[in-house]
Design a protein around this motif. Structure first.
Motif, mmCIF file in Angstrom:
data_model
loop_
_atom_site.group_PDB
_atom_site.id
_atom_site.type_symbol
_atom_site.label_atom_id
_atom_site.label_comp_id
_atom_site.label_asym_id
_atom_site.label_seq_id
_atom_site.Cartn_x
_atom_site.Cartn_y
_atom_site.Cartn_z
ATOM 1 N N ILE A 1 43.459 48.700 34.786
ATOM 2 C CA ILE A 1 43.033 47.840 35.820
ATOM 3 C C ILE A 1 43.642 46.618 35.778
ATOM 4 O O ILE A 1 44.263 46.075 34.665
ATOM 5 C CB ILE A 1 41.655 47.425 35.340
ATOM 6 C CG1 ILE A 1 40.746 48.697 35.238
ATOM 7 C CG2 ILE A 1 41.011 46.473 36.384
ATOM 8 C CD1 ILE A 1 39.376 48.327 34.918
ATOM 9 N N LEU A 2 44.408 46.233 36.795
ATOM 10 C CA LEU A 2 45.061 45.035 37.264
ATOM 11 C C LEU A 2 44.217 43.711 37.369
ATOM 12 O O LEU A 2 43.126 43.923 38.245
ATOM 13 C CB LEU A 2 45.914 45.071 38.377
ATOM 14 C CG LEU A 2 47.060 46.235 38.045
ATOM 15 C CD1 LEU A 2 47.609 46.846 39.497
ATOM 16 C CD2 LEU A 2 47.947 45.890 37.184
ATOM 17 N N ARG A 3 44.482 42.851 36.483
ATOM 18 C CA ARG A 3 43.707 41.425 36.715
ATOM 19 C C ARG A 3 44.477 40.355 37.112
ATOM 20 O O ARG A 3 44.256 39.049 36.921
ATOM 21 C CB ARG A 3 43.056 41.215 35.303
ATOM 22 C CG ARG A 3 42.216 42.255 34.856
ATOM 23 C CD ARG A 3 40.936 42.206 35.312
ATOM 24 N NE ARG A 3 40.073 43.234 34.854
ATOM 25 C CZ ARG A 3 39.037 43.706 35.414
ATOM 26 N NH1 ARG A 3 38.711 43.371 36.564
ATOM 27 N NH2 ARG A 3 38.122 44.554 34.482
ATOM 28 N N ASN B 1 49.833 44.454 47.082
ATOM 29 C CA ASN B 1 49.674 45.952 46.673
ATOM 30 C C ASN B 1 49.416 45.980 45.187
ATOM 31 O O ASN B 1 48.518 46.629 44.509
ATOM 32 C CB ASN B 1 50.669 46.963 46.798
ATOM 33 C CG ASN B 1 50.607 47.266 48.325
ATOM 34 O OD1 ASN B 1 49.762 47.076 49.154
ATOM 35 N ND2 ASN B 1 51.916 47.754 48.841
ATOM 36 N N LEU B 2 50.396 45.197 44.573
ATOM 37 C CA LEU B 2 50.028 45.112 42.786
ATOM 38 C C LEU B 2 48.719 44.475 42.410
ATOM 39 O O LEU B 2 47.845 44.738 41.676
ATOM 40 C CB LEU B 2 51.067 43.984 42.224
ATOM 41 C CG LEU B 2 51.096 43.970 40.791
ATOM 42 C CD1 LEU B 2 51.347 45.429 40.079
ATOM 43 C CD2 LEU B 2 52.150 43.057 40.294
ATOM 44 N N LYS B 3 48.242 43.156 43.455
ATOM 45 C CA LYS B 3 47.344 42.676 43.112
ATOM 46 C C LYS B 3 45.850 43.376 43.485
ATOM 47 O O LYS B 3 44.859 43.287 42.598
ATOM 48 C CB LYS B 3 47.290 41.432 44.020
ATOM 49 C CG LYS B 3 46.222 40.374 43.910
ATOM 50 C CD LYS B 3 46.101 39.313 44.983
ATOM 51 C CE LYS B 3 44.697 38.418 44.839
ATOM 52 N NZ LYS B 3 45.011 37.510 45.917
ATOM 53 N N THR B 4 45.850 44.191 44.324
ATOM 54 C CA THR B 4 44.695 44.928 44.790
ATOM 55 C C THR B 4 44.728 46.237 43.895
ATOM 56 O O THR B 4 43.785 47.027 44.107
ATOM 57 C CB THR B 4 44.558 45.341 46.192
ATOM 58 O OG1 THR B 4 45.895 45.874 46.708
ATOM 59 C CG2 THR B 4 44.597 44.128 46.885
ATOM 60 N N GLY B 5 45.749 46.702 43.169
ATOM 61 C CA GLY B 5 45.637 47.578 42.462
ATOM 62 C C GLY B 5 46.270 49.129 42.874
ATOM 63 O O GLY B 5 45.653 50.311 42.632
ATOM 64 N N LYS B 6 46.559 48.713 44.245
ATOM 65 C CA LYS B 6 47.433 49.801 44.909
ATOM 66 C C LYS B 6 48.663 50.531 44.614
ATOM 67 O O LYS B 6 49.263 51.100 45.320
ATOM 68 C CB LYS B 6 47.245 49.616 46.457
ATOM 69 C CG LYS B 6 46.008 49.305 46.905
ATOM 70 C CD LYS B 6 46.109 48.884 48.355
ATOM 71 C CE LYS B 6 44.620 48.624 48.789
ATOM 72 N NZ LYS B 6 44.760 48.082 50.305
ATOM 73 N N ARG C 1 51.068 52.504 41.461
ATOM 74 C CA ARG C 1 51.165 53.550 40.482
ATOM 75 C C ARG C 1 51.962 53.219 39.229
ATOM 76 O O ARG C 1 51.997 53.615 38.047
ATOM 77 C CB ARG C 1 51.375 54.836 40.985
ATOM 78 C CG ARG C 1 50.470 55.521 41.960
ATOM 79 C CD ARG C 1 50.520 56.718 42.315
ATOM 80 N NE ARG C 1 50.554 57.527 41.166
ATOM 81 C CZ ARG C 1 49.467 58.320 40.588
ATOM 82 N NH1 ARG C 1 48.397 58.034 41.206
ATOM 83 N NH2 ARG C 1 49.600 59.007 39.781
ATOM 84 N N LEU D 1 47.072 43.251 32.637
ATOM 85 C CA LEU D 1 46.688 44.468 32.732
ATOM 86 C C LEU D 1 45.615 44.854 31.668
ATOM 87 O O LEU D 1 45.651 44.234 30.413
ATOM 88 C CB LEU D 1 48.013 45.154 32.124
ATOM 89 C CG LEU D 1 49.400 45.162 33.096
ATOM 90 C CD1 LEU D 1 50.320 45.844 32.247
ATOM 91 C CD2 LEU D 1 48.893 45.821 34.224
#
Length: 70
Positions: free
Chosen positions: A4-6, A34-39, A41, A63
């Motif tokens: 999960i990205l925080r 995209n990184l911030k919203t977890g989109k 891989r 992380l």
């Protein structure tokens, strides 16, 4: 996914905007969003390093591992 990205939480704690972080890290606002919203891989270590330098944090602040039940 178990990771999960925080990033949004750390950015809020540091009172830094997406545009400002993007400019200081040197990646596009779209990619950072995209990184911030977890989109995403994957994340390059060089990008993670730059984000941690700008936000003065550890990778573990951004992380988080969450165990999934099978």
């Amino acid at each position: 996914m178990a990771i999960i990205l925080r990033l949004d939480r750390v950015m809020a704690d540091r009172k830094i905007t997406l545009n400002e972080l993007s400019a200081r890290v040197g990646i596009s606002t779209v990619n950072l969003s995209n990184l911030k919203t977890g989109k995403v891989r994957a994340i390059r270590f060089s990008t993670l390093d730059a984000i941690c330098q700008v936000l003065d944090c550890q990778p573990g602040d951004i992380l988080e591992y969450q165990r999934t039940e099978d």
